[in-house]
Design a protein around this motif. Sequence first.
Motif, PDB file in Angstrom:
ATOM      1  N   VAL A   1     -69.136  57.623  -0.915  1.00 31.70           N
ATOM      2  CA  VAL A   1     -70.454  57.219  -0.429  1.00 31.70           C
ATOM      3  C   VAL A   1     -70.300  55.811   0.150  1.00 31.70           C
ATOM      4  CG1 VAL A   1     -72.847  56.721  -1.043  1.00 31.70           C
ATOM      5  CG2 VAL A   1     -71.643  58.597  -2.181  1.00 31.70           C
ATOM      6  N   PRO A   2     -70.573  55.633   1.444  1.00 35.02           N
ATOM      7  CA  PRO A   2     -70.427  54.308   2.048  1.00 35.02           C
ATOM      8  C   PRO A   2     -71.410  53.291   1.472  1.00 35.02           C
ATOM      9  CG  PRO A   2     -70.533  56.027   3.736  1.00 35.02           C
ATOM     10  CD  PRO A   2     -70.942  56.659   2.434  1.00 35.02           C
ATOM     11  N   LYS A   3     -70.998  52.043   1.459  1.00 40.37           N
ATOM     12  CA  LYS A   3     -71.867  50.988   0.931  1.00 40.37           C
ATOM     13  C   LYS A   3     -73.188  50.966   1.687  1.00 40.37           C
ATOM     14  CE  LYS A   3     -69.960  47.170   3.632  1.00 40.37           C
ATOM     15  NZ  LYS A   3     -69.240  45.913   3.550  1.00 40.37           N
ATOM     16  N   GLY A   4     -74.252  50.710   0.932  1.00 42.52           N
ATOM     17  CA  GLY A   4     -75.572  50.597   1.518  1.00 42.52           C
ATOM     18  C   GLY A   4     -76.283  51.910   1.794  1.00 42.52           C
ATOM     19  N   VAL A   5     -75.619  53.053   1.553  1.00 46.85           N
ATOM     20  CA  VAL A   5     -76.239  54.354   1.819  1.00 46.85           C
ATOM     21  C   VAL A   5     -76.973  54.834   0.569  1.00 46.85           C
ATOM     22  CG1 VAL A   5     -75.826  56.771   2.398  1.00 46.85           C
ATOM     23  CG2 VAL A   5     -74.547  54.971   3.576  1.00 46.85           C
ATOM     24  N   GLU A   6     -78.265  55.071   0.707  1.00 48.91           N
ATOM     25  CA  GLU A   6     -79.061  55.540  -0.420  1.00 48.91           C
ATOM     26  C   GLU A   6     -78.668  56.975  -0.760  1.00 48.91           C
ATOM     27  OE1 GLU A   6     -83.651  55.058  -1.885  1.00 48.91           O
ATOM     28  OE2 GLU A   6     -83.308  55.552   0.221  1.00 48.91           O
ATOM     29  N   HIS A   7     -78.497  57.231  -2.066  1.00 47.76           N
ATOM     30  CA  HIS A   7     -78.060  58.549  -2.503  1.00 47.76           C
ATOM     31  C   HIS A   7     -78.602  58.855  -3.893  1.00 47.76           C
ATOM     32  CE1 HIS A   7     -75.064  55.680  -3.958  1.00 47.76           C
ATOM     33  NE2 HIS A   7     -74.739  56.546  -4.908  1.00 47.76           N
ATOM     34  N   LYS A   8     -78.575  60.160  -4.235  1.00 50.56           N
ATOM     35  CA  LYS A   8     -79.049  60.614  -5.545  1.00 50.56           C
ATOM     36  C   LYS A   8     -78.154  61.751  -6.012  1.00 50.56           C
ATOM     37  CE  LYS A   8     -82.483  63.375  -6.056  1.00 50.56           C
ATOM     38  NZ  LYS A   8     -83.111  64.477  -6.729  1.00 50.56           N
ATOM     39  N   PRO A   9     -77.236  61.472  -6.951  1.00 51.63           N
ATOM     40  CA  PRO A   9     -76.399  62.542  -7.494  1.00 51.63           C
ATOM     41  C   PRO A   9     -77.219  63.463  -8.395  1.00 51.63           C
ATOM     42  CG  PRO A   9     -75.433  60.372  -7.894  1.00 51.63           C
ATOM     43  CD  PRO A   9     -76.827  60.166  -7.426  1.00 51.63           C
ATOM     44  N   TYR A  10     -76.806  64.738  -8.462  1.00 57.48           N
ATOM     45  CA  TYR A  10     -77.439  65.667  -9.398  1.00 57.48           C
ATOM     46  C   TYR A  10     -76.499  66.823  -9.683  1.00 57.48           C
ATOM     47  CZ  TYR A  10     -78.644  68.620  -5.350  1.00 57.48           C
ATOM     48  OH  TYR A  10     -78.585  69.415  -4.224  1.00 57.48           O
ATOM     49  N   ALA A  11     -76.727  67.492 -10.821  1.00 51.79           N
ATOM     50  CA  ALA A  11     -75.926  68.653 -11.206  1.00 51.79           C
ATOM     51  C   ALA A  11     -76.789  69.592 -12.029  1.00 51.79           C
ATOM     52  CB  ALA A  11     -74.706  68.221 -12.010  1.00 51.79           C
ATOM     53  N   ASP A  12     -76.708  70.890 -11.734  1.00 53.78           N
ATOM     54  CA  ASP A  12     -77.472  71.884 -12.491  1.00 53.78           C
ATOM     55  C   ASP A  12     -76.911  72.078 -13.894  1.00 53.78           C
ATOM     56  OD1 ASP A  12     -79.194  72.303 -10.359  1.00 53.78           O
ATOM     57  OD2 ASP A  12     -77.959  73.903  -9.527  1.00 53.78           O
ATOM     58  N   LYS A  13     -75.581  71.999 -14.025  1.00 49.33           N
ATOM     59  CA  LYS A  13     -74.902  72.119 -15.315  1.00 49.33           C
ATOM     60  C   LYS A  13     -74.019  70.897 -15.478  1.00 49.33           C
ATOM     61  CE  LYS A  13     -74.758  77.143 -15.149  1.00 49.33           C
ATOM     62  NZ  LYS A  13     -73.901  78.329 -15.071  1.00 49.33           N
ATOM     63  N   GLU A  14     -73.619  70.609 -16.729  1.00 47.51           N
ATOM     64  CA  GLU A  14     -72.802  69.412 -16.959  1.00 47.51           C
ATOM     65  C   GLU A  14     -71.560  69.417 -16.081  1.00 47.51           C
ATOM     66  OE1 GLU A  14     -72.243  67.157 -20.835  1.00 47.51           O
ATOM     67  OE2 GLU A  14     -70.333  68.238 -20.650  1.00 47.51           O
ATOM     68  N   CYS A  15     -71.310  68.288 -15.488  1.00 49.40           N
ATOM     69  CA  CYS A  15     -70.188  68.087 -14.585  1.00 49.40           C
ATOM     70  C   CYS A  15     -69.465  66.812 -15.017  1.00 49.40           C
ATOM     71  CB  CYS A  15     -70.725  67.952 -13.151  1.00 49.40           C
ATOM     72  SG  CYS A  15     -69.471  67.734 -11.889  1.00 49.40           S
ATOM     73  N   HIS A  16     -68.136  66.832 -14.992  1.00 47.64           N
ATOM     74  CA  HIS A  16     -67.337  65.663 -15.366  1.00 47.64           C
ATOM     75  C   HIS A  16     -66.780  65.030 -14.107  1.00 47.64           C
ATOM     76  CE1 HIS A  16     -66.583  67.767 -19.486  1.00 47.64           C
ATOM     77  NE2 HIS A  16     -67.843  67.394 -19.311  1.00 47.64           N
ATOM     78  N   VAL A  17     -66.996  63.725 -13.979  1.00 46.69           N
ATOM     79  CA  VAL A  17     -66.689  63.020 -12.739  1.00 46.69           C
ATOM     80  C   VAL A  17     -65.924  61.739 -13.036  1.00 46.69           C
ATOM     81  CG1 VAL A  17     -67.727  61.919 -10.698  1.00 46.69           C
ATOM     82  CG2 VAL A  17     -68.828  63.919 -11.736  1.00 46.69           C
ATOM     83  N   MET A  18     -64.988  61.397 -12.149  1.00 45.52           N
ATOM     84  CA  MET A  18     -64.373  60.077 -12.185  1.00 45.52           C
ATOM     85  C   MET A  18     -64.964  59.270 -11.039  1.00 45.52           C
ATOM     86  SD  MET A  18     -60.438  58.718 -11.857  1.00 45.52           S
ATOM     87  CE  MET A  18     -59.910  59.558 -13.327  1.00 45.52           C
ATOM     88  N   LEU A  19     -65.397  58.063 -11.340  1.00 44.31           N
ATOM     89  CA  LEU A  19     -65.890  57.123 -10.347  1.00 44.31           C
ATOM     90  C   LEU A  19     -64.842  56.035 -10.148  1.00 44.31           C
ATOM     91  CD1 LEU A  19     -69.487  56.581 -11.793  1.00 44.31           C
ATOM     92  CD2 LEU A  19     -68.832  58.141  -9.955  1.00 44.31           C
ATOM     93  N   VAL A  20     -64.695  55.574  -8.916  1.00 46.60           N
ATOM     94  CA  VAL A  20     -63.818  54.451  -8.627  1.00 46.60           C
ATOM     95  C   VAL A  20     -64.666  53.442  -7.876  1.00 46.60           C
ATOM     96  CG1 VAL A  20     -61.680  53.675  -7.542  1.00 46.60           C
ATOM     97  CG2 VAL A  20     -61.842  56.012  -8.443  1.00 46.60           C
ATOM     98  N   GLU A  21     -64.786  52.247  -8.469  1.00 46.27           N
ATOM     99  CA  GLU A  21     -65.635  51.217  -7.868  1.00 46.27           C
ATOM    100  C   GLU A  21     -65.230  49.847  -8.394  1.00 46.27           C
ATOM    101  OE1 GLU A  21     -69.363  52.971  -8.924  1.00 46.27           O
ATOM    102  OE2 GLU A  21     -69.251  52.297 -10.984  1.00 46.27           O
ATOM    103  N   PRO A  22     -65.618  48.775  -7.700  1.00 44.73           N
ATOM    104  CA  PRO A  22     -65.256  47.432  -8.150  1.00 44.73           C
ATOM    105  C   PRO A  22     -65.870  47.093  -9.514  1.00 44.73           C
ATOM    106  CG  PRO A  22     -66.012  47.382  -5.876  1.00 44.73           C
ATOM    107  CD  PRO A  22     -66.333  48.743  -6.414  1.00 44.73           C
ATOM    108  N   LYS A  23     -65.220  46.176 -10.208  1.00 46.72           N
ATOM    109  CA  LYS A  23     -65.744  45.675 -11.469  1.00 46.72           C
ATOM    110  C   LYS A  23     -67.162  45.167 -11.267  1.00 46.72           C
ATOM    111  CE  LYS A  23     -61.373  43.918 -13.246  1.00 46.72           C
ATOM    112  NZ  LYS A  23     -60.643  42.693 -13.616  1.00 46.72           N
ATOM    113  N   GLY A  24     -68.007  45.394 -12.260  1.00 48.21           N
ATOM    114  CA  GLY A  24     -69.350  44.839 -12.244  1.00 48.21           C
ATOM    115  C   GLY A  24     -70.407  45.686 -11.569  1.00 48.21           C
ATOM    116  N   VAL A  25     -70.031  46.817 -10.971  1.00 46.44           N
ATOM    117  CA  VAL A  25     -71.016  47.657 -10.293  1.00 46.44           C
ATOM    118  C   VAL A  25     -71.890  48.355 -11.342  1.00 46.44           C
ATOM    119  CG1 VAL A  25     -71.345  49.728  -8.872  1.00 46.44           C
ATOM    120  CG2 VAL A  25     -69.643  48.018  -8.224  1.00 46.44           C
TER     121      VAL A  25
END
Length: 121
Positions: A79-103
């Motif tokens: 997801v590019p910086k500054g782009v408004e977004h809303k994640p969702y899942a119907d059933k439990e989903c396991h995700v890895m996020l990669v982002e700078p410290k402090g986000v």
Amino acid sequence: MDYQPINLREKLSKFSEQWSPKIIGEMNDYQFKLVKVVGNFVWHDHKETDEVFIVLDGEMAIAFRDGEVKLSKGEMYVVPKGVEHKPYADKECHVMLVEPKGVVNTGEVQGELTAENDVWI
């Protein structure tokens, strides 16, 4: 120096909270976080950074104001910086996020889904 691999399944077994990212590693100024998601998150953005979603298990989608992207196990999306977004899942989903410290997971939007930051497992 610790020469032990990080086992993703073992780390995921250590928590059950939804929408509450847990740090499992760092590289330079970036953090690798695991999160379990189900239901709807909040509309938000990250004005200063891109955000990477890597689906480890399950399916999820990320809604945008003009469309959406659906992700399955083994897929990722940036997801590019500054782009408004809303994640969702119907059933439990396991995700890895990669982002700078402090986000913060909800960006500048504060609410009941805003998770404590910098929690390691």
